[in-house]
Design a protein around this motif. Structure first.
Motif, PDB file in Angstrom:
ATOM      1  N   GLU A 146      26.181  46.224  46.715  1.00 37.77           N
ATOM      2  CA  GLU A 146      25.320  45.741  45.569  1.00 37.77           C
ATOM      3  C   GLU A 146      24.984  44.346  45.609  1.00 37.77           C
ATOM      4  N   GLU A 199      23.407  42.787  48.528  1.00 33.66           N
ATOM      5  CA  GLU A 199      21.941  43.406  48.658  1.00 33.66           C
ATOM      6  C   GLU A 199      21.249  42.883  47.592  1.00 33.66           C
ATOM      7  N   GLY A 200      21.704  42.012  46.579  1.00 34.74           N
ATOM      8  CA  GLY A 200      21.050  41.798  45.701  1.00 34.74           C
ATOM      9  C   GLY A 200      20.529  42.766  44.520  1.00 34.74           C
ATOM     10  N   THR A 201      21.080  44.008  44.710  1.00 36.77           N
ATOM     11  CA  THR A 201      21.143  44.815  43.617  1.00 36.77           C
ATOM     12  C   THR A 201      21.825  44.770  42.462  1.00 36.77           C
ATOM     13  N   SER A 239      22.564  42.318  40.629  1.00 35.74           N
ATOM     14  CA  SER A 239      21.841  41.312  39.640  1.00 35.74           C
ATOM     15  C   SER A 239      20.479  42.004  38.865  1.00 35.74           C
ATOM     16  N   LEU A 291      23.239  36.260  32.369  1.00 39.48           N
ATOM     17  CA  LEU A 291      23.988  36.697  33.680  1.00 39.48           C
ATOM     18  C   LEU A 291      24.776  35.352  33.940  1.00 39.48           C
ATOM     19  N   GLN A 313      13.680  38.716  40.172  1.00 42.83           N
ATOM     20  CA  GLN A 313      14.681  37.935  40.975  1.00 42.83           C
ATOM     21  C   GLN A 313      13.956  37.070  42.133  1.00 42.83           C
ATOM     22  N   ASN A 352      15.845  36.495  45.260  1.00 37.34           N
ATOM     23  CA  ASN A 352      15.628  37.263  46.443  1.00 37.34           C
ATOM     24  C   ASN A 352      16.132  39.052  45.912  1.00 37.34           C
ATOM     25  N   MET A 353      14.900  39.483  45.780  1.00 40.50           N
ATOM     26  CA  MET A 353      15.074  40.972  45.028  1.00 40.50           C
ATOM     27  C   MET A 353      15.840  41.971  46.011  1.00 40.50           C
ATOM     28  N   GLY A 354      16.847  42.749  45.356  1.00 36.35           N
ATOM     29  CA  GLY A 354      17.414  43.545  46.024  1.00 36.35           C
ATOM     30  C   GLY A 354      16.996  45.015  45.641  1.00 36.35           C
ATOM     31  N   PHE A 355      16.987  46.098  46.763  1.00 40.17           N
ATOM     32  CA  PHE A 355      16.378  47.288  46.195  1.00 40.17           C
ATOM     33  C   PHE A 355      17.232  48.517  46.732  1.00 40.17           C
ATOM     34  N   TYR A 356      17.506  49.537  46.279  1.00 38.19           N
ATOM     35  CA  TYR A 356      18.263  50.434  46.746  1.00 38.19           C
ATOM     36  C   TYR A 356      17.287  51.035  47.994  1.00 38.19           C
TER      37      TYR A 356
END
Ligand SMILES: Nc1ncnc2c1ncn2[C@@H]1O[C@H](COP(=O)(O)OP(=O)(O)OP(=O)(O)O)[C@@H](O)[C@H]1O
Ligand SMILES: [Mg+2]
Lengths: 319, 250
Positions: A93, A96-98, A100, B55, B85, B87-91
């Motif tokens: 996680e 993958e940046g999820t 944060s 954070l 964010q 660098n956005m993360g997604f599932y």
């Protein structure tokens, strides 16, 4: 509260839809089928024309016809299951940046760790229960003996110990996934820990100790006593040994002491011994293994404490 | 009319092993404004946002978001702040609806209320058509819009948008800018916007902060900044010219 629930829910659906889970599940189903079939055949042969001994049902779990009983299988490969389910839980996680994203929502950081652990625990519990059900079902067909009330409770206790044991390793894996940023590193660390505790400690150290003890040239009885003492000490450094000892008492009620005297005997001697000594009552067995259970839980708790501390202090940036 | 400070920092400092990322930063953002947070790469913008959100722990100094200290009460701050964010993360296995459902649950928004909000935000960002598609198959712009949808879902009072237009085509950039503007004007959100697109920033931001090497070297409205650097004159300067002037003098 809503945080942890949401995470458990999501993690569970992730687990159940992952190939990792499906393959693991197929694997352990396959292995338990083979093991139980073999031991059922063995029991059948051995019992031809004899009076059915007490706890024949439990033998399904302990008889090691092909050199490996189900109990031993869980002792060796249970850790691997726990590790596989958790070694990438936090660092994936993070990469993958999820992570944060997750932590910029109004939830506590421990919710993430707890949620992942609880989801893993449920998966482990489901796996263990399925194994037991498969065995029970097959046992009914192959051996034709129904488990008695006492055997039922023994199996329940065995199940609980096994779930705690595998979860302990799952906790270790989560810890590694917090400590190591790279998924490959935490996978490697997990395997190293598994080999160290499962093989190195129990085989390597045992060999060393045996050689130390036997060079002293005292009487055989004394050597046994010393071996037993070392063995106990060793127990507390190796979760696998702890688990072996704890479950042995539960699913093998004929045994009164925890190792290593029994280990020296063949199966026939053990059986003849059991004619003189009755089985250890379930309450006694339980009291005997209770410290082991507490100890396993304590190791898990320590693992958690370290995880929390490490995770709380970590900088969470999307890379 | 005196408007109250929504974001405030006082000598906020973050030191990484070898370098000072944010250096005794003091600034404030007032209610309802769009604050343009500008500065070259590595200036410390993202670090500042992370500290404001709890954070990342500041080395020293203080910060408040709507009067709440993000170090002491991060959960409260995260409840009222939407954070986009860098660098956005997604599932990636989820579709937009599942992703938003998960975010809603994390925020304690449940049941019908969640369903209703999800539909609203999906149509707000124009993703209603593609809501059942896996995020894996989304383009960059669609992901960016989904990120905005996640923020809208919380109905926050404050939004931290870290380079929301990065990687978007000119048309998508304009639509994003319009969307952001409407959030501030219609939803009365206070927006802290970090961006490298000075032309767009000039169009929508009320005030600017120019950060270089962890220090806020310029702070104020377009007129104030121009006046500071070029004096009061006839000529209309662009934000870009002002920014470059600050940058060269550092
Ligand atoms: N984890 C870290 N360890 C050490 N230094 C870091 C870390 N994270 C950031 N930095 C440093 O802090 C400084 C500020 O980084 P930050 O990401 O806040 O810049 P930024 O203004 O957001 O830049 P950009 O416009 O490129 O996004 C940089 O010099 C960076 O190298
Ligand atoms: Mg940045």
């Amino acid at each position: 509260m809503h945080g942890i629930r949401a995470i458990v829910k999501k993690e569970l659906s992730d687990h159940f839809s992952s190939f990792r889970f499906i393959i693991l599940f197929a694997l352990i189903t396959m292995v338990s089928l083979i093991l139980v079939y073999m031991s059922a055949v063995a029991i059948d042969e051995n019992l031809e024309g004899e009076k059915i001994p007490q706890f024949v049902f439990l033998m399904l779990f302990t008889s090691s016809r092909i050199g490996f009983s189900l109990v031993q299988f869980v002792a060796f490969f249970g850790p691997l299951i726990g590790l596989i389910l958790g070694f990438d839980s936090i660092n994936r996680e993070r990469n993958e940046g999820t992570l944060s994203k997750l932590l910029s929502q109004p939830i506590y950081r421990d919710d993430v760790v707890n949620g992942k652990f609880l989801a893993g625990l449920s998966v482990i519990a489901i796996m263990m229960v399925s194994i037991i059900l498969i065995i029970t079902g097959l046992g009914l067909v192959a051996v034709g003996v129904k488990p008695g009330v006492e055997e039922f409770w023994r199996i329940i206790i065995y199940l609980v110990i096994s779930i705690i044991y595998v979860s302990l390793w799952h906790g270790v894996a989560i810890l590694f996934s917090i400590l190591f940023r790279s998924v490959a590193t935490s996978a490697l660390a997990s395997i190293a820990a598994w080999i160290f505790f499962s093989f190195f400690l129990s085989l390597g150290v045992n060999a060393i100790i045996t050689s130390i003890v036997s060079t002293e040239g005292t009487s055989a009885a004394e050597i046994y006593v010393r071996l037993a003492r070392f063995d106990r000490a060793l127990s507390f450094t190796s979760p696998m040994k702890l688990y072996n000892d704890a479950t042995a008492t539960i699913v093998d009620p004929m045994r009164r002491t925890l190792r290593p005297f029994i280990m020296q005997m063949g199966i026939m001697e053990r059986w003849s011994l059991s004619r003189f000594s009755g089985p250890l009552p379930i309450i006694q067995s339980f009291l005997m293994v209770l410290p082991y259970i507490v100890y396993l839980v304590a190791i898990t708790a320590i693992c958690f404490a370290v995880s929390y501390i490490a995770f709380m202090r970590q900088e969470i940036r999307s890379v | 009319m005196e408007r109250k400070n929504i974001i405030e920092t006082e000598e906020l400092t973050k030191v990484y092993d070898a370098q000072t990322a944010v250096d005794h930063l003091s600034f404030s953002v007032v209610e309802g404004e769009i604050f343009g947070f500008l500065g070259p790469n590595g200036a410390g913008k993202t670090t500042t946002l992370l500290m404001l959100l709890g954070l990342s722990e500041p080395t020293s100094g203080k910060a408040w978001v709507m009067g709440i200290n993000p170090i002491r009460e991060p959960i409260k701050v995260k409840r009222i702040v939407g954070y986009l964010q860098e660098n956005m993360g997604f599932y990636r296995d989820m579709d937009a609806r599942q992703m938003l459902g998960f975010i809603a649950e994390l925020n304690g928004i449940m049941g019908d209320e969640a369903e209703k909000r999800i539909d609203t935000v999906l149509s707000d960002v124009g993703l209603l058509e593609e809501a059942e598609k896996k995020i894996d198959a989304y383009s960059r712009g669609m992901r960016q819009r989904l990120g905005i949808a996640e923020i809208l879902l919380k109905e926050p009072k404050v939004a931290f948008l870290d380079e929301p237009t990065i990687g978007l085509d000119p048309d998508a950039t304009n639509r994003m800018i319009t969307l952001i503007k409407s959030l501030a004007r219609e939803k009365k959100m206070t927006i802290l916007l970090s961006s490298h697109l000075l032309y767009q920033a000039q169009k929508i931001c009320d005030r600017f902060g120019i950060m270089i090497n962890g220090k806020m070297v310029g702070l104020g409205t377009m007129d104030e900044l121009t006046g500071e650097k070029f004096g009061i004159g006839k000529k209309e300067y662009t934000l870009e010219e002002v920014y470059m002037k600050f940058f060269k003098e550092e």
